[in-house]
Design a protein around this motif. Sequence first.
Motif, PDB file in Angstrom:
ATOM      1  N   ASP A  62       0.665  -1.122   0.175  1.00  0.00           N
ATOM      2  CA  ASP A  62       0.160   0.026  -0.005  1.00  0.00           C
ATOM      3  C   ASP A  62       1.019   1.151  -0.091  1.00  0.00           C
ATOM      4  O   ASP A  62       0.269   2.462  -0.029  1.00  0.00           O
ATOM      5  CB  ASP A  62      -0.846   0.324   1.306  1.00  0.00           C
ATOM      6  CG  ASP A  62      -2.011  -1.082   1.327  1.00  0.00           C
ATOM      7  OD1 ASP A  62      -2.435  -1.618   0.300  1.00  0.00           O
ATOM      8  OD2 ASP A  62      -2.148  -1.586   2.403  1.00  0.00           O
ATOM      9  N   GLY A  63       2.152   1.107   0.137  1.00  0.00           N
ATOM     10  CA  GLY A  63       3.148   2.106   0.184  1.00  0.00           C
ATOM     11  C   GLY A  63       4.502   1.842   0.420  1.00  0.00           C
ATOM     12  O   GLY A  63       4.842   0.696   0.621  1.00  0.00           O
ATOM     13  N   PHE A  64       5.302   2.591   0.467  1.00  0.00           N
ATOM     14  CA  PHE A  64       6.892   2.444   0.320  1.00  0.00           C
ATOM     15  C   PHE A  64       7.601   3.292   1.169  1.00  0.00           C
ATOM     16  O   PHE A  64       7.392   4.470   1.257  1.00  0.00           O
ATOM     17  CB  PHE A  64       7.599   2.709  -1.202  1.00  0.00           C
ATOM     18  CG  PHE A  64       6.696   2.047  -2.164  1.00  0.00           C
ATOM     19  CD1 PHE A  64       7.017   0.841  -2.598  1.00  0.00           C
ATOM     20  CD2 PHE A  64       5.551   2.631  -2.981  1.00  0.00           C
ATOM     21  CE1 PHE A  64       6.351   0.238  -3.677  1.00  0.00           C
ATOM     22  CE2 PHE A  64       5.031   2.033  -4.179  1.00  0.00           C
ATOM     23  CZ  PHE A  64       5.228   0.886  -4.289  1.00  0.00           C
ATOM     24  N   VAL A  65       8.529   2.879   2.076  1.00  0.00           N
ATOM     25  CA  VAL A  65       9.495   3.724   2.724  1.00  0.00           C
ATOM     26  C   VAL A  65      11.008   3.063   2.622  1.00  0.00           C
ATOM     27  O   VAL A  65      11.197   1.784   2.463  1.00  0.00           O
ATOM     28  CB  VAL A  65       9.168   3.601   4.185  1.00  0.00           C
ATOM     29  CG1 VAL A  65       9.410   2.112   4.799  1.00  0.00           C
ATOM     30  CG2 VAL A  65       9.934   4.646   4.939  1.00  0.00           C
ATOM     31  N   ALA A  66      11.864   3.925   2.273  1.00  0.00           N
ATOM     32  CA  ALA A  66      13.207   3.516   2.226  1.00  0.00           C
ATOM     33  C   ALA A  66      14.061   4.023   3.485  1.00  0.00           C
ATOM     34  O   ALA A  66      13.851   4.902   3.956  1.00  0.00           O
ATOM     35  CB  ALA A  66      13.769   4.132   0.995  1.00  0.00           C
ATOM     36  N   ILE A  67      14.875   2.914   4.121  1.00  0.00           N
ATOM     37  CA  ILE A  67      15.708   3.121   5.068  1.00  0.00           C
ATOM     38  C   ILE A  67      17.159   3.104   4.563  1.00  0.00           C
ATOM     39  O   ILE A  67      16.973   2.861   3.262  1.00  0.00           O
ATOM     40  CB  ILE A  67      15.403   2.232   6.323  1.00  0.00           C
ATOM     41  CG1 ILE A  67      15.535   0.731   6.092  1.00  0.00           C
ATOM     42  CG2 ILE A  67      14.088   2.583   6.856  1.00  0.00           C
ATOM     43  CD1 ILE A  67      15.283  -0.171   7.454  1.00  0.00           C
ATOM     44  N   PRO A  68      18.141   3.036   5.299  1.00  0.00           N
ATOM     45  CA  PRO A  68      19.486   3.027   4.748  1.00  0.00           C
ATOM     46  C   PRO A  68      19.909   1.911   3.859  1.00  0.00           C
ATOM     47  O   PRO A  68      19.183   0.632   4.112  1.00  0.00           O
ATOM     48  CB  PRO A  68      20.534   3.117   5.600  1.00  0.00           C
ATOM     49  CG  PRO A  68      19.761   4.152   6.626  1.00  0.00           C
ATOM     50  CD  PRO A  68      18.352   3.629   6.504  1.00  0.00           C
ATOM     51  N   GLY A  69      20.480   2.085   2.501  1.00  0.00           N
ATOM     52  CA  GLY A  69      20.833   0.861   1.717  1.00  0.00           C
ATOM     53  C   GLY A  69      21.588   1.525   0.591  1.00  0.00           C
ATOM     54  O   GLY A  69      21.815   2.597   0.655  1.00  0.00           O
ATOM     55  N   GLY A  70      21.932   0.408  -0.190  1.00  0.00           N
ATOM     56  CA  GLY A  70      22.754   0.871  -1.342  1.00  0.00           C
ATOM     57  C   GLY A  70      21.968   0.982  -2.738  1.00  0.00           C
ATOM     58  O   GLY A  70      20.901   1.423  -2.878  1.00  0.00           O
ATOM     59  N   ILE A  71      22.591   0.616  -3.688  1.00  0.00           N
ATOM     60  CA  ILE A  71      22.279   0.623  -5.204  1.00  0.00           C
ATOM     61  C   ILE A  71      20.949  -0.025  -5.321  1.00  0.00           C
ATOM     62  O   ILE A  71      20.365   0.575  -6.075  1.00  0.00           O
ATOM     63  CB  ILE A  71      23.378   0.305  -6.097  1.00  0.00           C
ATOM     64  CG1 ILE A  71      22.912   0.745  -7.517  1.00  0.00           C
ATOM     65  CG2 ILE A  71      23.422  -1.173  -6.101  1.00  0.00           C
ATOM     66  CD1 ILE A  71      24.048   0.620  -8.737  1.00  0.00           C
ATOM     67  N   GLY A  72      20.681  -1.181  -4.630  1.00  0.00           N
ATOM     68  CA  GLY A  72      19.486  -2.042  -4.803  1.00  0.00           C
ATOM     69  C   GLY A  72      18.226  -1.075  -4.265  1.00  0.00           C
ATOM     70  O   GLY A  72      17.262  -0.845  -4.865  1.00  0.00           O
ATOM     71  N   THR A  73      18.452  -0.436  -3.144  1.00  0.00           N
ATOM     72  CA  THR A  73      17.460   0.361  -2.412  1.00  0.00           C
ATOM     73  C   THR A  73      17.172   1.371  -3.231  1.00  0.00           C
ATOM     74  O   THR A  73      16.125   1.988  -3.302  1.00  0.00           O
ATOM     75  CB  THR A  73      17.870   0.822  -1.108  1.00  0.00           C
ATOM     76  OG1 THR A  73      18.270  -0.206  -0.176  1.00  0.00           O
ATOM     77  CG2 THR A  73      17.040   1.679  -0.512  1.00  0.00           C
ATOM     78  N   LEU A  74      18.124   1.981  -3.687  1.00  0.00           N
ATOM     79  CA  LEU A  74      17.991   3.497  -4.812  1.00  0.00           C
ATOM     80  C   LEU A  74      17.223   3.004  -6.027  1.00  0.00           C
ATOM     81  O   LEU A  74      16.245   3.621  -6.365  1.00  0.00           O
ATOM     82  CB  LEU A  74      19.195   3.923  -4.926  1.00  0.00           C
ATOM     83  CG  LEU A  74      20.075   4.570  -3.837  1.00  0.00           C
ATOM     84  CD1 LEU A  74      21.486   5.032  -4.339  1.00  0.00           C
ATOM     85  CD2 LEU A  74      19.283   5.721  -3.270  1.00  0.00           C
ATOM     86  N   ASP A  75      17.742   1.980  -6.503  1.00  0.00           N
ATOM     87  CA  ASP A  75      17.021   1.423  -7.744  1.00  0.00           C
ATOM     88  C   ASP A  75      15.335   1.294  -7.514  1.00  0.00           C
ATOM     89  O   ASP A  75      14.384   1.825  -8.197  1.00  0.00           O
ATOM     90  CB  ASP A  75      17.395  -0.025  -8.150  1.00  0.00           C
ATOM     91  CG  ASP A  75      16.865  -0.461  -9.393  1.00  0.00           C
ATOM     92  OD1 ASP A  75      16.402   0.135 -10.276  1.00  0.00           O
ATOM     93  OD2 ASP A  75      16.319  -1.912  -9.174  1.00  0.00           O
TER      94      ASP A  75
END
Length: 189
Positions: A99-112
């Motif tokens: 239903d939604g998205f949140v990003a916590i720290p990560g690398g290139i996969g997270t950014l993608d």
Amino acid sequence: MQRLAVYCGASAGGDPAFADTAKRLGQTMAERNIDLVFGGGRLGLMGIVADAVLAGGGKVFGVIPEMLKDHEVAHTGLTELHVVQSMHERKAKMTELTDGFVAIPGGIGTLDELFEAWTWKALGYHGKPIGLLNVNGYWDSLTAFLDNVAGHGFMSTARREQLVMSDDIDDILDQLASSFTGGKGEVTW
């Protein structure tokens, strides 16, 4: 909002606050009856947030490509583990399940994952909210860059405002829940 996709690293990173925040995010999601959709791995921040949701009695839905199943050491204790053929299918399935998205720290996969979800929202493929949980200023440089992009006319103010940010777990969950519409999005230029 019943399910939230969390984009994060398969590593714990170099700051102990990252792992602590992943655990607290998972605990808070379980307390709020928000199920987790994530990349399906048991390592790093991915494993920490999944284990915390599970420990709190929540449901966890993992999505992992076949070729990464063994490499990322797929989490075997999930409510459901979806094995797909490609990264594109992974992102599409996660978008379908959440239903939604949140990003916590990560690398290139997270950014993608973050940028594809945001692009799909900008194009109207979904209307789901997207946010950044800013742990110890992790996302500050990125958001300054995005403000620069908007300032140079390559992104509208409306599109820039689609990405919300907070350094507080409850606040980011509240922001995401308040902008959840449940339907398709509108194209924003």
